[in-house]
Motif scaffolding. Structure first.
Motif, PDB file in Angstrom:
ATOM      1  N   UNK A   1       5.274   0.952  -6.667  1.00 21.22           N
ATOM      2  CA  UNK A   1       4.594  -0.203  -6.280  1.00 21.22           C
ATOM      3  C   UNK A   1       4.889  -1.430  -6.581  1.00 21.22           C
ATOM      4  N   UNK A   2       4.891  -1.392  -7.745  1.00 17.52           N
ATOM      5  CA  UNK A   2       4.968  -2.673  -8.662  1.00 17.52           C
ATOM      6  C   UNK A   2       6.451  -3.536  -8.093  1.00 17.52           C
ATOM      7  N   UNK A   3       7.618  -2.635  -8.026  1.00 13.64           N
ATOM      8  CA  UNK A   3       8.534  -3.097  -7.595  1.00 13.64           C
ATOM      9  C   UNK A   3       8.631  -3.540  -6.158  1.00 13.64           C
ATOM     10  N   UNK A   4       7.852  -2.938  -5.129  1.00 18.22           N
ATOM     11  CA  UNK A   4       7.801  -3.599  -3.978  1.00 18.22           C
ATOM     12  C   UNK A   4       7.153  -4.696  -3.929  1.00 18.22           C
TER      13      UNK A   4
ATOM     14  N   UNK B   1      -3.222  -0.478  -8.679  1.00 19.62           N
ATOM     15  CA  UNK B   1      -4.133   0.704  -8.899  1.00 19.62           C
ATOM     16  C   UNK B   1      -3.539   1.816  -8.275  1.00 19.62           C
ATOM     17  N   UNK B   2      -3.521   2.810  -9.013  1.00 20.78           N
ATOM     18  CA  UNK B   2      -2.966   4.078  -8.613  1.00 20.78           C
ATOM     19  C   UNK B   2      -3.972   5.171  -8.735  1.00 20.78           C
ATOM     20  N   UNK B   3      -4.143   6.096  -7.416  1.00 19.39           N
ATOM     21  CA  UNK B   3      -5.058   7.245  -7.723  1.00 19.39           C
ATOM     22  C   UNK B   3      -4.899   7.906  -8.893  1.00 19.39           C
TER      23      UNK B   3
ATOM     24  N   UNK C   1       1.027  -1.290  -0.015  1.00 15.67           N
ATOM     25  CA  UNK C   1      -0.115   0.119   0.142  1.00 15.67           C
ATOM     26  C   UNK C   1       0.919   1.204  -0.078  1.00 15.67           C
ATOM     27  N   UNK C   2       0.471   2.311  -0.744  1.00 19.55           N
ATOM     28  CA  UNK C   2       1.172   3.600  -0.778  1.00 19.55           C
ATOM     29  C   UNK C   2       0.485   4.656  -0.322  1.00 19.55           C
ATOM     30  N   UNK C   3       1.231   5.526   0.241  1.00 15.08           N
ATOM     31  CA  UNK C   3       0.490   6.734   0.642  1.00 15.08           C
ATOM     32  C   UNK C   3       1.245   7.871   0.324  1.00 15.08           C
ATOM     33  N   UNK C   4       0.910   9.033  -0.024  1.00 17.10           N
ATOM     34  CA  UNK C   4       1.520  10.493  -0.289  1.00 17.10           C
ATOM     35  C   UNK C   4       0.919  11.533   0.820  1.00 17.10           C
ATOM     36  N   UNK C   5       1.630  11.806   1.634  1.00 17.30           N
ATOM     37  CA  UNK C   5       1.031  12.992   2.723  1.00 17.30           C
ATOM     38  C   UNK C   5       0.009  12.637   3.356  1.00 17.30           C
ATOM     39  N   UNK C   6      -0.194  11.173   3.838  1.00 20.30           N
ATOM     40  CA  UNK C   6      -0.829  10.628   4.742  1.00 20.30           C
ATOM     41  C   UNK C   6      -2.287  10.288   4.022  1.00 20.30           C
ATOM     42  N   UNK C   7      -2.215  10.271   2.593  1.00 19.37           N
ATOM     43  CA  UNK C   7      -3.389   9.872   1.748  1.00 19.37           C
ATOM     44  C   UNK C   7      -3.262   8.668   0.909  1.00 19.37           C
ATOM     45  N   UNK C   8      -4.071   7.835   0.961  1.00 18.31           N
ATOM     46  CA  UNK C   8      -4.041   6.777   0.087  1.00 18.31           C
ATOM     47  C   UNK C   8      -3.729   6.878  -1.405  1.00 18.31           C
ATOM     48  N   UNK C   9      -2.697   6.412  -2.182  1.00 15.65           N
ATOM     49  CA  UNK C   9      -2.137   6.678  -3.278  1.00 15.65           C
ATOM     50  C   UNK C   9      -1.940   5.606  -4.071  1.00 15.65           C
ATOM     51  N   UNK C  10      -1.891   4.448  -3.645  1.00 13.88           N
ATOM     52  CA  UNK C  10      -1.948   3.195  -4.416  1.00 13.88           C
ATOM     53  C   UNK C  10      -1.945   1.649  -3.683  1.00 13.88           C
ATOM     54  N   UNK C  11      -2.053   0.846  -4.502  1.00 13.06           N
ATOM     55  CA  UNK C  11      -2.033  -0.721  -3.847  1.00 13.06           C
ATOM     56  C   UNK C  11      -1.789  -1.841  -4.967  1.00 13.06           C
TER      57      UNK C  11
END
Length: 189
Positions: free
Chosen positions: A93-96, A79-81, A51-61
């Motif tokens: 995200x894909x690399x992680x 999926x990315x915002x 899961x990814x966040x930018x500035x504490x907001x959900x950004x991708x998964x």
């Protein structure tokens, strides 16, 4: 930007993610399969998702699934915002999720099917090769996941041997990630 393994606390984002999947499919006119919210939550709880966040907001998964006694693992549901696309977040995200797959399942072939040129490019960077569907898992459970895709009739008409998606596989079992896993397991014993 923070990218990490998802956990049970992240289940609060499931509805948003499932909405993103549906909207992305509509906007791009592609056959992204719908995701079951309970299933996505289970992936988070099990630690089989990034899961990814930018500035504490959900950004991708993105999450992983295994088939045939962990011989195959698929990185699925990237999926990315929409407001954050084309910034490299999907690639990160894909690399992680790739690293997570190689660490948790070092002996598995990693595969995916996609209609997305961007995902194909990222997969190629990671070492995936395009393959025919006959080289992918034979698991009925995997192919059932395609049933909500608008292209599912094409897949079934061709006995699951071809569709509009491209199949890609990573099967280099002796790489830096599997070696890290072996070292970690040796240290734990």
């Amino acid at each position: 930007m923070m990218i990490r393994v998802a956990n049970a606390d992240d289940a609060r984002y499931v509805e948003t993610l499932c909405h993103w999947y549906e909207e992305s499919a509509k906007q791009r006119g592609v056959g992204i399969a719908k995701r079951n919210p309970d299933y996505v939550a289970k992936k988070m709880i099990k630690g089989d998702a990034i899961i990814a966040f930018i500035d504490d907001e959900l950004a991708g998964f993105c999450y992983i699934e295994t088939y045939e006694n962990n011989n195959f693992v698929v990185n699925s549901g990237l999926i990315v915002n929409t407001a954050l696309r084309k910034e490299g977040l999907g690639r990160a995200i894909k690399h992680e999720v790739f690293k997570l797959s190689r660490t948790k399942y070092p002996a598995a072939k990693i595969f995916g099917i996609t209609t997305s040129l961007a995902v194909m490019k990222i997969n190629t960077e990671l070492g995936y090769k395009p393959v025919t569907f006959t080289e992918l898992t034979r698991s009925d459970d995997f192919w059932k996941g395609c049933s909500s895709c608008k292209n599912y009739p094409i897949l079934m008409e061709n006995d699951r041997k071809m569709c509009l998606c491209t199949g890609m596989v990573y099967d280099t079992l002796n790489d830096q990630f599997s070696q890290q896993t072996i070292e970690i397991l040796s240290q734990e014993q």
